[in-house]
Design a protein around this motif. Structure first.
Motif, PDB file in Angstrom:
ATOM      1  N   ASP A 127       0.796  -1.221   0.000  1.00 48.86           N
ATOM      2  CA  ASP A 127       0.000   0.000   0.000  1.00 48.86           C
ATOM      3  C   ASP A 127       0.832   1.277   0.000  1.00 48.86           C
ATOM      4  O   ASP A 127       0.284   2.373   0.005  1.00 48.86           O
ATOM      5  N   MET A 128       2.153   1.146  -0.018  1.00 51.68           N
ATOM      6  CA  MET A 128       2.977   2.361   0.016  1.00 51.68           C
ATOM      7  C   MET A 128       3.039   3.015  -1.360  1.00 51.68           C
ATOM      8  O   MET A 128       2.752   2.386  -2.384  1.00 51.68           O
ATOM      9  N   THR A 129       3.406   4.282  -1.362  1.00 52.12           N
ATOM     10  CA  THR A 129       3.488   5.032  -2.611  1.00 52.12           C
ATOM     11  C   THR A 129       4.753   4.642  -3.388  1.00 52.12           C
ATOM     12  O   THR A 129       5.680   4.035  -2.831  1.00 52.12           O
ATOM     13  N   VAL A 130       4.753   4.997  -4.644  1.00 49.92           N
ATOM     14  CA  VAL A 130       5.937   4.756  -5.469  1.00 49.92           C
ATOM     15  C   VAL A 130       7.122   5.521  -4.887  1.00 49.92           C
ATOM     16  O   VAL A 130       8.242   5.003  -4.832  1.00 49.92           O
ATOM     17  N   ARG A 131       6.897   6.744  -4.418  1.00 45.60           N
ATOM     18  CA  ARG A 131       7.959   7.561  -3.817  1.00 45.60           C
ATOM     19  C   ARG A 131       8.557   6.846  -2.604  1.00 45.60           C
ATOM     20  O   ARG A 131       9.773   6.794  -2.442  1.00 45.60           O
ATOM     21  N   ALA A 132       7.712   6.275  -1.759  1.00 45.02           N
ATOM     22  CA  ALA A 132       8.212   5.574  -0.567  1.00 45.02           C
ATOM     23  C   ALA A 132       9.034   4.347  -0.969  1.00 45.02           C
ATOM     24  O   ALA A 132      10.084   4.074  -0.375  1.00 45.02           O
ATOM     25  N   GLY A 133       8.570   3.623  -1.983  1.00 39.47           N
ATOM     26  CA  GLY A 133       9.335   2.473  -2.478  1.00 39.47           C
ATOM     27  C   GLY A 133      10.672   2.903  -3.050  1.00 39.47           C
ATOM     28  O   GLY A 133      11.705   2.252  -2.844  1.00 39.47           O
ATOM     29  N   HIS A 134      10.672   4.023  -3.763  1.00 44.36           N
ATOM     30  CA  HIS A 134      11.908   4.557  -4.326  1.00 44.36           C
ATOM     31  C   HIS A 134      12.878   4.979  -3.214  1.00 44.36           C
ATOM     32  O   HIS A 134      14.091   4.749  -3.325  1.00 44.36           O
ATOM     33  N   ASP A 135      12.340   5.577  -2.161  1.00 46.35           N
ATOM     34  CA  ASP A 135      13.182   5.984  -1.028  1.00 46.35           C
ATOM     35  C   ASP A 135      13.850   4.777  -0.380  1.00 46.35           C
ATOM     36  O   ASP A 135      15.013   4.846   0.042  1.00 46.35           O
ATOM     37  N   ILE A 136      13.117   3.670  -0.297  1.00 46.83           N
ATOM     38  CA  ILE A 136      13.697   2.441   0.264  1.00 46.83           C
ATOM     39  C   ILE A 136      14.874   1.981  -0.591  1.00 46.83           C
ATOM     40  O   ILE A 136      15.943   1.655  -0.077  1.00 46.83           O
ATOM     41  N   THR A 137      14.683   1.977  -1.908  1.00 53.22           N
ATOM     42  CA  THR A 137      15.777   1.527  -2.775  1.00 53.22           C
ATOM     43  C   THR A 137      16.980   2.462  -2.680  1.00 53.22           C
ATOM     44  O   THR A 137      18.122   2.005  -2.698  1.00 53.22           O
ATOM     45  N   ASP A 138      16.740   3.764  -2.554  1.00 51.35           N
ATOM     46  CA  ASP A 138      17.849   4.705  -2.387  1.00 51.35           C
ATOM     47  C   ASP A 138      18.623   4.414  -1.098  1.00 51.35           C
ATOM     48  O   ASP A 138      19.859   4.445  -1.089  1.00 51.35           O
TER      49      ASP A 138
END
Length: 163
Positions: A127-138
């Protein structure tokens, strides 16, 4: 003198993680040991120890075979995209330290030159946003770089499911 060239090249190979320089250092080591063996053979012959030349010749043959085996086994592992299983475990442990990571799978690594390249799948809250997923990968990319010096990481984000 050749032994010091070996030590220098071996140290530098470890420092910059160069497989080609490591192979060159093994060749330098073999050359230095062969030179010592030749010198001992000449000295032994001078003192009448003619059998020493045959023993040292056998030593040189074994040394050449051993150096070739070391170089070939390492090169064949690297050329077939072999990767250290212990490094995979470390990468997984570090990735799971991120609070947004629920699960990690399919970690694949390979070495190109002296660079390590990693591909992996990271499972996150669906349910997380794409931005939150991107932050995790960063964060994971930064952690792997800071802890292991890995610059090239490709992370595929998937939704995590308990089922």
């Amino acid at each position: 003198m050749l032994f010091f060239v070996y030590k220098y090249n071996n140290t530098l190979a470890r420092k910059i993680n160069s497989h080609a320089l490591k192979a060159a250092s093994l060749d330098n080591r073999a050359d230095s040991l062969i030179s010592f063996a030749a010198a001992f053979g000449i000295i032994g012959t001078y003192f009448g120890l003619y059998w020493l030349d045959s023993v040292l010749g056998l030593f040189v043959g074994i040394l050449i075979f051993y150096t070739a085996y070391q170089t070939f086994s390492h090169a064949s592992h690297t050329l077939s995209d072999g990767f250290d299983p212990e490094m995979i475990k470390k990468i997984k442990q570090l990735t799971l330290l991120d609070p947004g990571t629920k699960h990690v799978s399919d970690i694949r690594g390979r070495t190109v030159g002296n660079q390590v390249m990693i591909d992996m799948i990271v499972y996150v809250d669906p349910d997380m946003t794409v931005r939150a997923g991107h932050d995790i990968t960063d964060r994971i990319e930064s952690l792997l770089y800071d802890q292991l010096g890995i610059e090239y990481v490709t992370i595929h984000v998937e939704p995590y499911s308990n089922t």
